[in-house]
Design an enzyme around this catalytic site. Structure first.
Site, short mmCIF file in Angstrom:
data_model
loop_
_atom_site.label_atom_id
_atom_site.label_comp_id
_atom_site.label_asym_id
_atom_site.label_seq_id
_atom_site.Cartn_x
_atom_site.Cartn_y
_atom_site.Cartn_z
N LYS A 43 0.68 -1.30 0.26
CA LYS A 43 -0.04 0.09 -0.12
C LYS A 43 0.83 1.21 0.11
O LYS A 43 1.76 1.28 0.43
CB LYS A 43 -1.02 0.08 1.30
CG LYS A 43 -1.58 1.11 1.42
CD LYS A 43 -2.58 0.60 2.66
CE LYS A 43 -3.78 1.91 3.06
NZ LYS A 43 -4.49 1.64 4.07
N SER A 120 -7.25 -0.76 1.38
CA SER A 120 -5.69 -1.47 1.17
C SER A 120 -5.74 -2.42 0.07
O SER A 120 -6.74 -2.99 -0.26
CB SER A 120 -5.53 -2.21 2.59
OG SER A 120 -5.14 -1.19 3.46
N SER A 141 -9.29 -0.96 7.23
CA SER A 141 -8.82 -0.89 5.86
C SER A 141 -8.07 -2.14 5.39
O SER A 141 -7.64 -2.09 4.20
CB SER A 141 -7.91 0.39 5.70
OG SER A 141 -8.71 1.58 5.89
#
Length: 402
Positions: A43, A120, A141
């Site tokens: 990410k 993510s 996330s």
């Protein structure tokens, strides 16, 4: 710089057909190691030497230098033999859940292209572009995108792994997480990152107030996976997660997170005046208004939540609940409706964040073509025990059958 830019080429020379990557390049892992032969993406909040950490916002990218060294977690995966194939998109400064970015667009959810993918990983794992998606989880996330995309996702115990050289959001909630398409890869990754094995739980708690937050169709879809867990651990014991109401827990999370977000990024926002997309801009405006007294009151509520969770959970106990209230929203859903879904989801997701607990989301069914996830929450340090429990219950087979 040890990476070589390769346009939009990713795993095995394939193309990024889902728009998951903001930057594609390759950095070889160690020639030998527990993750040799596997690939991963990070990410775009993790530093990678020689590359820009953009954090989902062009103004952030312009106002920060390229990274000088790898984040420890990236270095650990490379050292374990995994090959890095690039950086995936993120919600702006990771302050959202849906994966909708006003500047870079919305990646495709490979499990159901009609729906958003979550923040993510941006669907890179679900699309088969990489084996492991390295993400972060502050409010959900990792867990919610895993449910949206029909893959496995783990939020690790708060503080168990270093987040140095990683953009912070709300530090008392921020944790590492990752995605994979099978439980074997999930556990190989956990072991490679140094998470210890833990005592397997023998008791299943079913928080009925959390289950009541999910749609009837989602509850029905999760039934077979819940049944497998009960055959493994015994009948789930009904319980009330939040006697004072999950709304109060969510409000506590909202205030504590927002206050920390502003404490972390407020000076930069005021100095740079970045262009934020809808939703993100409103959340930063709200965060700026959190006062000291309001934050202190929320922190006191949080201490009560931690006590409540500690009383409910022991090393022998695991909570089982829906990861989210329903499958991912459709891509054309307007921002107000997306934010409404986000708040409904956070009411389910906030418990692990408030308690600093590990939570594993497993793909466990579908509703109207969209995947839904079932979650296991354990005590601090039970990260690998949750993975082992899902494997022992045959939840790998539930995923394969889906």
């Amino acid at each position: 710089m040890d990476g070589v830019v390769k346009g939009d080429a990713v795993k095995g020379g394939a193309k990024d057909t889902v728009g998951a990557f903001i930057s594609c390049f390759e950095i070889a892992g160690a020639p030998e190691g527990p993750l040799a032969g596997l690939s991963f993406a990070a990410k775009d909040i993790f530093d990678i030497a020689g590359h820009q950490t953009g954090c989902g916002n062009p103004d952030w990218a312009k106002s920060h230098d390229r990274a000088l060294e790898h984040a420890p977690l990236v270095a650990a995966l490379l050292g374990a033999g995994a090959r890095l194939l690039g950086k995936t998109h993120t919600d702006e400064l990771a302050y959202s859940l849906m994966g909708v970015n006003a500047h870079y667009g919305t990646p495709v959810n490979a499990a159901d292209p009609r729906r958003v993918p979550g923040g993510s990983s941006s669907g890179s794992v679900a699309a088969g572009l990489v084996d492991i998606g390295l993400g972060s989880d502050t409010g959900g996330s990792v867990r919610l995108p895993a449910a949206f995309c029909g893959v496995y996702g783990l939020r690790t115990t708060h503080g168990a792994l270093s987040l140095a050289q990683t953009m912070p959001l709300a530090p008392s909630f921020d944790t590492l997480g990752w995605f994979a398409r099978d439980l074997t890869t999930m556990d190989r990754t956990a072991a490679a990152l140094g998470l210890p094995e833990a005592q397997a739980p023998t008791r299943l708690l079913l928080p009925v107030d959390a289950w009541a937050r999910a749609s009837a169709e989602t509850v029905a879809a999760l039934g077979p996976a819940l049944g497998r867990l009960e055959r493994c651990l015994g009948a789930a014991v009904p319980a009330i997660l939040a006697p004072e109401g999950l709304e109060r827990w969510f409000e506590c999370f909202r205030v504590c997170q927002a206050a920390e977000v502003w404490q972390t990024h407020g000076a930069w926002v005021e100095a740079v005046k970045p262009a934020f997309g809808a939703g993100v801009a409103q959340r930063f405006e709200m965060a700026a208004r959190i006062g000291a007294a309001q934050w202190a009151e929320a922190r006191a509520v949080r201490e009560g939540v931690r006590t409540r969770l500690g009383d409910m959970l022991g090393a022998d106990t695991v909570l089982v609940l829906p990861t989210g209230p329903a499958p991912a929203p459709l891509r054309e859903t307007p921002e107000p409706a997306l934010d409404d879904f986000r708040q409904r989801a956070l009411a389910l997701l906030c418990a692990a964040g408030l308690g600093g607990l590990p939570q594993l989301s497993v793909p466990a069914g579908g509703v109207e073509g969209g995947p839904v996830g079932l979650s296991l929450i354990g005590v601090p340090g039970a990260d690998r025990a949750l993975i082992a429990t899902a494997a022992a219950a045959g939840l790998e087979a539930v995923h394969s059958a889906g």
